[in-house]
Design an enzyme around this catalytic site. Structure first.
Site, PDB file in Angstrom:
ATOM      1  N   ARG A  18     -45.633 -38.384 -38.477  1.00 18.49           N
ATOM      2  CA  ARG A  18     -45.665 -38.834 -37.082  1.00 18.49           C
ATOM      3  C   ARG A  18     -46.200 -40.261 -36.992  1.00 18.49           C
ATOM      4  NH1 ARG A  18     -48.611 -33.375 -35.501  1.00 18.49           N
ATOM      5  NH2 ARG A  18     -49.606 -34.109 -37.379  1.00 18.49           N
TER       6      ARG A  18
ATOM      7  N   SER B 152     -49.048 -28.664 -33.297  1.00 19.92           N
ATOM      8  CA  SER B 152     -49.398 -27.297 -32.891  1.00 19.92           C
ATOM      9  C   SER B 152     -50.809 -27.269 -32.313  1.00 19.92           C
ATOM     10  CB  SER B 152     -49.320 -26.352 -34.096  1.00 19.92           C
ATOM     11  OG  SER B 152     -48.007 -26.304 -34.592  1.00 19.92           O
TER      12      SER B 152
ATOM     13  N   HIS C 206     -41.243 -29.649 -34.971  1.00 26.62           N
ATOM     14  CA  HIS C 206     -40.828 -28.915 -36.178  1.00 26.62           C
ATOM     15  C   HIS C 206     -39.327 -28.647 -36.140  1.00 26.62           C
ATOM     16  CE1 HIS C 206     -45.126 -27.104 -35.978  1.00 26.62           C
ATOM     17  NE2 HIS C 206     -45.119 -27.977 -36.965  1.00 26.62           N
TER      18      HIS C 206
ATOM     19  N   LYS D 297     -57.909 -19.649 -43.176  1.00 26.70           N
ATOM     20  CA  LYS D 297     -57.712 -20.421 -41.941  1.00 26.70           C
ATOM     21  C   LYS D 297     -57.343 -19.474 -40.808  1.00 26.70           C
ATOM     22  CE  LYS D 297     -55.027 -24.425 -40.432  1.00 26.70           C
ATOM     23  NZ  LYS D 297     -53.922 -25.315 -40.824  1.00 26.70           N
TER      24      LYS D 297
END
Ligand code: PNS
Length: 159
Positions: free
Chosen positions: A90, A128, A17, A41
């Site tokens: 990614r 993460s 990040h 969440k």
């Protein structure tokens, strides 16, 4: 003036990040890091903790600020008058999800352009989720997150 949002959960913020933030800060006049506050969440860190962690790591940038948001990204973008969304890509596995979100957002708010940045090679495996998983089993996460963040994550799993 170009104003971009870099949205995410940042639970916790990783070197991946921070690499995107660094590069985005050079591309746009202003970068607003939008920390998603999603009550549905369950996150490891509270919204306030996630905001504080990113603020701590981005103090050196004059054109970066950190704001939490709830609800739709398009509404947040309209509210702060931003027309660019930055997302890191990614691998090809990210693509399906990212293009869907980008296109939905564009349908909802035509002015909103999503810019994908290729994640730097050294962080292409990093997320993460991986950090949380590694830390939960007592793994060394110092290669994934800054030294200041390591004890904060470790503490969560000591409790
Ligand atoms: O770091 P993440 O969890 O991959 O970030 C996902 C994020 C925050 C970019 C995405 O979930 C989001 O924008 N959520 C807000 C709700 C929304 O606008 N969803 C997209 C349209 S369905």
């Amino acid at each position: 003036m170009s104003k971009a949002i870099y949205p995410g959960s940042f639970d916790p913020v990783t070197f991946g990040h921070l690499d995107i933030i660094d590069r985005a800060s050079k591309m746009f006049d202003e970068v607003v890091i939008g920390v998603l506050c999603n009550s549905a969440k369950k996150s490891l860190f509270t919204t306030e903790e996630r905001v504080n962690m990113i603020e701590m790591m981005t103090e050196k940038y004059d054109n970066v600020k950190v704001v939490s948001f709830e609800g739709l990204l398009v509404d947040f973008a309209k509210k702060i008058d931003a027309t660019i969304v930055v997302r890191g890509l990614r691998a090809v596995t990210d693509f399906d999800y990212e293009i869907q979100i980008a296109q939905t957002n564009k349908v909802e708010y035509d002015k909103l352009e999503t810019v994908f940045m290729a994640t730097s090679l050294q962080y292409s495996y990093l997320s993460s989720t991986i950090v949380r998983e590694f830390a939960s089993y007592g793994g060394d996460i110092s290669r994934f997150v800054p030294a200041e963040i390591v004890p904060l994550v470790e503490d969560k799993y000591k409790k």
